[in-house]
Design an enzyme around this catalytic site. Structure first.
Site, mmCIF file in Angstrom:
data_model
loop_
_atom_site.group_PDB
_atom_site.id
_atom_site.type_symbol
_atom_site.label_atom_id
_atom_site.label_comp_id
_atom_site.label_asym_id
_atom_site.label_seq_id
_atom_site.Cartn_x
_atom_site.Cartn_y
_atom_site.Cartn_z
ATOM 1 N N HIS A 56 0.844 -1.196 0.000
ATOM 2 C CA HIS A 56 0.000 0.000 0.000
ATOM 3 C C HIS A 56 0.878 1.244 0.000
ATOM 4 C CE1 HIS A 56 0.792 -0.578 4.282
ATOM 5 N NE2 HIS A 56 0.288 0.623 4.556
ATOM 6 N N HIS A 58 1.284 4.024 1.927
ATOM 7 C CA HIS A 58 1.745 4.831 3.054
ATOM 8 C C HIS A 58 3.268 4.975 3.060
ATOM 9 C CE1 HIS A 58 -2.177 4.263 5.572
ATOM 10 N NE2 HIS A 58 -2.275 5.227 4.679
ATOM 11 N N ASP A 60 5.552 4.979 5.276
ATOM 12 C CA ASP A 60 6.388 4.053 6.045
ATOM 13 C C ASP A 60 6.495 2.683 5.394
ATOM 14 O OD1 ASP A 60 3.671 3.585 6.723
ATOM 15 O OD2 ASP A 60 4.261 2.596 8.589
ATOM 16 N N HIS A 61 5.927 2.552 4.194
ATOM 17 C CA HIS A 61 6.090 1.331 3.400
ATOM 18 C C HIS A 61 6.713 1.610 2.027
ATOM 19 C CE1 HIS A 61 3.705 -1.482 5.992
ATOM 20 N NE2 HIS A 61 3.342 -0.308 6.484
ATOM 21 N N HIS A 114 -7.653 -0.444 5.464
ATOM 22 C CA HIS A 114 -6.588 0.439 5.961
ATOM 23 C C HIS A 114 -6.342 1.540 4.929
ATOM 24 C CE1 HIS A 114 -3.066 1.612 8.217
ATOM 25 N NE2 HIS A 114 -2.291 1.438 7.169
ATOM 26 N N ASP A 133 -0.483 -3.927 6.303
ATOM 27 C CA ASP A 133 -1.125 -3.390 7.502
ATOM 28 C C ASP A 133 -2.606 -3.767 7.595
ATOM 29 O OD1 ASP A 133 1.310 -2.264 8.054
ATOM 30 O OD2 ASP A 133 0.655 -0.183 7.896
ATOM 31 N N HIS A 171 4.100 -4.482 10.968
ATOM 32 C CA HIS A 171 4.583 -3.811 12.178
ATOM 33 C C HIS A 171 4.656 -4.771 13.358
ATOM 34 C CE1 HIS A 171 4.235 0.408 10.686
ATOM 35 N NE2 HIS A 171 3.270 -0.117 9.933
#
Length: 255
Positions: A56, A58, A60-61, A114, A133, A171
Site C-alpha cells: 500500500h 503509506h 512508512d512502506h 486500511h 497493515d 509492524h
C-alpha cells in the site's frame, strides 16, 4: 527449492522482509520502509535485489523505494488502485493477478480498509502471505481510508487462507495488541498462551512473527467477530459480525 526469508526491523516498529528464490537468485523486498536496513540485509545474505512488492501507499512502506530502485534497477510492483501514489512503479496488480519473484508465484488479494487499494501477496506453494497493515499478530490495521465493512471483508479473505499459512505483517505490535485483546476475550486460553509466548520472544530479542492463520483464528479477536462468545462478551450477542468487528475496532482506537 523453497523460498528463503530474511526478516529485520525498519524505522521504529516496521518489519522489513526479503523473499529469495534460490533457484533463480531473484530477491524481493516486501515494501520498502527505508533503504538502509534493506541494504544491510542484502549484504548479510549476499542476495541481489530484483523486485519490490508494495502492499500500500503509506510512506512508512514506500519511502525507501526510489533509493533502492536507483541503485539496484529493481522492478517495483504495486497495487493498481494506488499506483499514482507510489514512486517508481513498473507493474501494477489487482485481485486475481499473479506476482512473481523468480519462480516464486503469489496470488494477489485485494484487502481494502486500511487504505482503499491495499493488497496482500499469498505465495501459496510456499505457504507464505505478506499482508502489510491489514492483519497484524493479534490485531488488524486502523480503518483509515476504507470502511469497517471493507476491513471486515478483507480480514475474512485472509482468514480463509490455509491454517498453515505463515503470515508476515507490517509492524511489531504484538504485545500491545494482546493487552487489548485480553479486554475482549479475557478467558481465551489460546490468547493467554500467546501472551506468555510473545513476552518470552520479546524478552529474548526475537521477533513475534511470522504467525499462522490457524493460530490467529484462535487468538485474534478482530477475525473472531463472528464467534458467538466474542459477540456476547462485549454485549452484542446476536448482532451481525460486521457490527461486532466495528465495535472491537472502535474500542481499539480508543484503547
Amino acid at each position: 527449492m523453497p523460498a528463503e526469508i530474511r526478516l529485520f526491523r525498519c524505522l521504529s516498529d516496521n518489519y522489513g522482509v526479503l523473499l529469495h528464490d534460490p533457484d533463480t537468485g531473484a530477491t524481493a523486498a516486501i515494501d520498502a520502509p527505508e533503504a538502509a536496513p534493506i541494504e544491510s540485509a542484502l549484504k548479510a545474505t549476499g542476495w541481489k535485489l530484483t523486485d519490490i512488492l508494495v502492499t500500500h501507499h503509506h510512506a512508512d512502506h514506500t519511502d525507501g523505494i526510489m533509493e533502492l530502485k536507483n541503485k539496484y534497477k529493481c522492478r517495483v510492483v504495486a497495487p493498481a488502485a494506488e499506483a499514482a501514489k507510489i514512486p517508481g512503479v513498473d507493474e501494477t496488480v489487482k485481485e486475481g493477478d499473479k506476482a512473481k519473484v523468480g519462480n516464486l508465484v503469489s496470488n494477489v488479494i485485494e484487502t481494502p480498509g486500511h487504505t482503499l487499494g491495499h493488497i496482500a501477496y499469498w505465495f501459496h506453494a510456499d505457504k507464505i502471505a505478506f499482508v502489510g497493515d491489514t492483519l497484524f499478530s493479534i490485531g488488524c490495521g486502523r480503518v483509515i481510508e476504507g470502511t469497517m465493512d471493507q476491513m471486515w471483508s478483507s480480514l475474512q479473505k485472509l482468514r480463509d487462507l490455509p491454517d498453515d499459512t505463515r503470515v508476515y505483517v507490517g509492524h511489531e505490535y504484538t504485545l500491545a495488541n494482546i493487552k487489548f485483546a485480553l479486554t475482549i476475550e479475557p478467558s481465551n486460553a489460546a490468547l493467554k498462551s500467546r501472551a506468555a509466548e510473545a513476552e518470552k520472544q520479546i524478552a529474548g530479542g526475537h521477533f513475534t512473527i511470522p504467525v499462522t492463520i490457524g493460530a490467529e483464528k484462535k487468538q485474534n479477536p478482530f477475525i473472531r467477530a463472528d464467534v458467538p462468545e466474542v459477540a456476547a462478551g462485549i454485549g452484542m450477542a446476536g448482532k451481525p459480525a460486521n457490527e461486532v468487528f466495528a465495535e472491537i475496532r472502535t474500542r481499539k482506537n480508543k484503547f
